[in-house]
Scaffold this motif. Sequence first.
Motif, mmCIF file in Angstrom:
data_model
loop_
_atom_site.group_PDB
_atom_site.id
_atom_site.type_symbol
_atom_site.label_atom_id
_atom_site.label_comp_id
_atom_site.label_asym_id
_atom_site.label_seq_id
_atom_site.Cartn_x
_atom_site.Cartn_y
_atom_site.Cartn_z
ATOM 1 N N PRO A 40 45.977 101.197 -4.422
ATOM 2 C CA PRO A 40 45.565 102.752 -5.157
ATOM 3 C C PRO A 40 45.877 103.759 -4.089
ATOM 4 C CG PRO A 40 44.191 101.125 -5.780
ATOM 5 C CD PRO A 40 44.670 100.615 -4.856
ATOM 6 N N GLY A 41 46.839 104.729 -4.322
ATOM 7 C CA GLY A 41 46.844 105.803 -3.784
ATOM 8 C C GLY A 41 47.772 105.769 -2.265
ATOM 9 N N LYS A 42 48.117 104.380 -2.287
ATOM 10 C CA LYS A 42 49.091 104.095 -1.201
ATOM 11 C C LYS A 42 50.360 103.816 -1.587
ATOM 12 C CE LYS A 42 45.085 102.718 1.947
ATOM 13 N NZ LYS A 42 44.811 101.616 2.724
ATOM 14 N N GLU A 43 51.297 103.616 -0.496
ATOM 15 C CA GLU A 43 52.870 103.168 -0.696
ATOM 16 C C GLU A 43 52.787 101.758 -0.945
ATOM 17 O OE1 GLU A 43 54.932 106.952 1.448
ATOM 18 O OE2 GLU A 43 55.269 105.000 2.180
ATOM 19 N N ARG A 44 53.837 101.439 -1.459
ATOM 20 C CA ARG A 44 53.863 99.693 -1.511
ATOM 21 C C ARG A 44 54.515 99.584 -0.024
ATOM 22 N NH1 ARG A 44 57.309 97.476 -6.420
ATOM 23 N NH2 ARG A 44 55.962 99.075 -7.376
ATOM 24 N N GLU A 45 53.945 98.379 0.301
ATOM 25 C CA GLU A 45 54.186 97.808 1.787
ATOM 26 C C GLU A 45 54.629 96.624 1.397
ATOM 27 O OE1 GLU A 45 50.573 98.372 3.928
ATOM 28 O OE2 GLU A 45 49.423 96.770 2.872
ATOM 29 N N PHE A 46 55.367 95.866 2.760
ATOM 30 C CA PHE A 46 55.708 94.719 2.833
ATOM 31 C C PHE A 46 54.685 93.844 3.236
ATOM 32 C CE2 PHE A 46 58.599 91.007 4.314
ATOM 33 C CZ PHE A 46 58.156 90.461 5.077
ATOM 34 N N VAL A 47 54.596 92.620 2.644
ATOM 35 C CA VAL A 47 53.652 91.573 3.173
ATOM 36 C C VAL A 47 54.026 90.419 3.771
ATOM 37 C CG1 VAL A 47 51.706 89.877 2.306
ATOM 38 C CG2 VAL A 47 52.094 92.323 1.086
ATOM 39 N N SER A 48 55.115 89.780 3.155
ATOM 40 C CA SER A 48 55.719 88.656 3.674
ATOM 41 C C SER A 48 57.109 88.100 2.915
ATOM 42 C CB SER A 48 54.719 87.350 3.405
ATOM 43 O OG SER A 48 55.423 86.191 3.913
ATOM 44 N N GLY A 49 57.940 87.544 3.519
ATOM 45 C CA GLY A 49 59.229 87.195 3.009
ATOM 46 C C GLY A 49 59.611 85.866 3.687
ATOM 47 N N VAL A 50 60.615 85.199 2.817
ATOM 48 C CA VAL A 50 61.017 84.049 3.426
ATOM 49 C C VAL A 50 62.722 84.047 2.806
ATOM 50 C CG1 VAL A 50 60.399 83.060 0.835
ATOM 51 C CG2 VAL A 50 61.148 81.461 2.850
ATOM 52 N N THR A 51 63.470 83.791 3.709
ATOM 53 C CA THR A 51 64.712 83.554 3.591
ATOM 54 C C THR A 51 65.283 82.559 2.796
ATOM 55 O OG1 THR A 51 65.423 82.461 5.519
ATOM 56 C CG2 THR A 51 65.358 85.064 5.708
ATOM 57 N N ARG A 52 66.481 82.628 2.366
ATOM 58 C CA ARG A 52 67.087 81.463 1.570
ATOM 59 C C ARG A 52 67.316 79.991 2.518
ATOM 60 N NH1 ARG A 52 73.362 83.388 1.115
ATOM 61 N NH2 ARG A 52 74.039 83.032 3.219
ATOM 62 N N ASP A 53 67.008 80.157 3.879
ATOM 63 C CA ASP A 53 67.195 79.043 4.717
ATOM 64 C C ASP A 53 65.599 78.728 5.267
ATOM 65 O OD1 ASP A 53 68.449 80.215 7.702
ATOM 66 O OD2 ASP A 53 66.924 80.971 6.530
ATOM 67 N N GLY A 54 64.792 79.456 4.726
ATOM 68 C CA GLY A 54 63.430 79.047 4.776
ATOM 69 C C GLY A 54 62.779 79.983 6.060
ATOM 70 N N THR A 55 63.378 80.681 6.689
ATOM 71 C CA THR A 55 62.835 81.535 7.526
ATOM 72 C C THR A 55 61.820 82.442 7.007
ATOM 73 O OG1 THR A 55 64.658 81.411 8.912
ATOM 74 C CG2 THR A 55 63.126 83.148 9.632
ATOM 75 N N THR A 56 60.615 82.649 7.569
ATOM 76 C CA THR A 56 59.364 83.566 7.216
ATOM 77 C C THR A 56 59.132 84.581 7.978
ATOM 78 O OG1 THR A 56 57.766 82.110 8.162
ATOM 79 C CG2 THR A 56 58.619 81.405 6.031
ATOM 80 N N ASN A 57 58.619 85.589 7.592
ATOM 81 C CA ASN A 57 58.395 86.923 8.238
ATOM 82 C C ASN A 57 57.025 87.436 7.523
ATOM 83 O OD1 ASN A 57 60.517 87.768 10.180
ATOM 84 N ND2 ASN A 57 61.518 87.269 7.998
ATOM 85 N N TYR A 58 56.065 87.846 8.476
ATOM 86 C CA TYR A 58 54.623 88.361 7.741
ATOM 87 C C TYR A 58 54.511 89.875 8.440
ATOM 88 C CZ TYR A 58 54.084 83.641 6.532
ATOM 89 O OH TYR A 58 54.324 82.549 6.076
ATOM 90 N N ALA A 59 53.717 90.632 7.537
ATOM 91 C CA ALA A 59 53.303 91.896 7.998
ATOM 92 C C ALA A 59 52.076 91.505 9.256
ATOM 93 C CB ALA A 59 52.604 92.748 7.092
ATOM 94 N N ASN A 60 51.902 92.330 10.239
ATOM 95 C CA ASN A 60 50.929 91.965 11.150
ATOM 96 C C ASN A 60 49.371 91.626 10.538
ATOM 97 O OD1 ASN A 60 52.729 92.165 13.240
ATOM 98 N ND2 ASN A 60 52.317 94.259 13.482
ATOM 99 N N SER A 61 49.239 92.523 9.513
ATOM 100 C CA SER A 61 47.937 92.508 8.956
ATOM 101 C C SER A 61 47.435 91.276 8.126
ATOM 102 C CB SER A 61 47.810 93.871 7.521
ATOM 103 O OG SER A 61 48.957 93.499 6.848
ATOM 104 N N VAL A 62 48.572 90.549 7.802
ATOM 105 C CA VAL A 62 48.237 89.247 7.176
ATOM 106 C C VAL A 62 48.691 87.958 7.949
ATOM 107 C CG1 VAL A 62 48.818 90.461 4.785
ATOM 108 C CG2 VAL A 62 50.569 88.894 6.058
ATOM 109 N N LYS A 63 49.252 88.070 9.149
ATOM 110 C CA LYS A 63 49.543 86.931 10.133
ATOM 111 C C LYS A 63 48.376 86.429 10.295
ATOM 112 C CE LYS A 63 53.718 88.767 12.386
ATOM 113 N NZ LYS A 63 54.192 88.965 13.850
ATOM 114 N N GLY A 64 48.440 84.749 10.259
ATOM 115 C CA GLY A 64 47.381 83.803 10.151
ATOM 116 C C GLY A 64 46.489 83.617 9.250
ATOM 117 N N ARG A 65 46.677 84.434 8.075
ATOM 118 C CA ARG A 65 46.036 84.320 6.897
ATOM 119 C C ARG A 65 46.765 83.944 5.675
ATOM 120 N NH1 ARG A 65 43.286 88.707 4.837
ATOM 121 N NH2 ARG A 65 44.864 90.286 5.661
#
Length: 121
Positions: A40-65
């Motif tokens: 609420p009251g904030k902009e939409r932000e990236f959390v995590s992504g997975v490419t079609r070949d399975g490569t993953t990316n995470y926002a620093n705020s959620v890494k490890g969780r």
Amino acid sequence: VQLQASGGGLMQAGGSLRLSCEASGRTFRWYDMAWFRQAPGKEREFVSGVTRDGTTNYANSVKGRFSISRDYALKRAYLQMNSLEPGDTAVYYCAADRSGTYDSIQSYRYWGQGTQVTVSS
């Protein structure tokens, strides 16, 4: 392509939830997938992504969780969220078909309707 997100809910801090994003269409395996969130009251932000070949990316705020995965047969992407914190409270959106940087809202062509995640302290 239609995306249907589900799995949100109310959880106490420290708990876990798994979000699911089901995609329609035959070309799911060719899409990069991602999860974004908007508090609420904030902009939409990236959390995590997975490419079609399975490569993953995470926002620093959620890494490890948080952990993202995908099931090609079921045409689903998942977001496993552990050690939830009140700061994770937001509407979570899944997105598909990336044509830019993995963490940019503008990069994704298709969006789901969002699922609410509320974490109480």
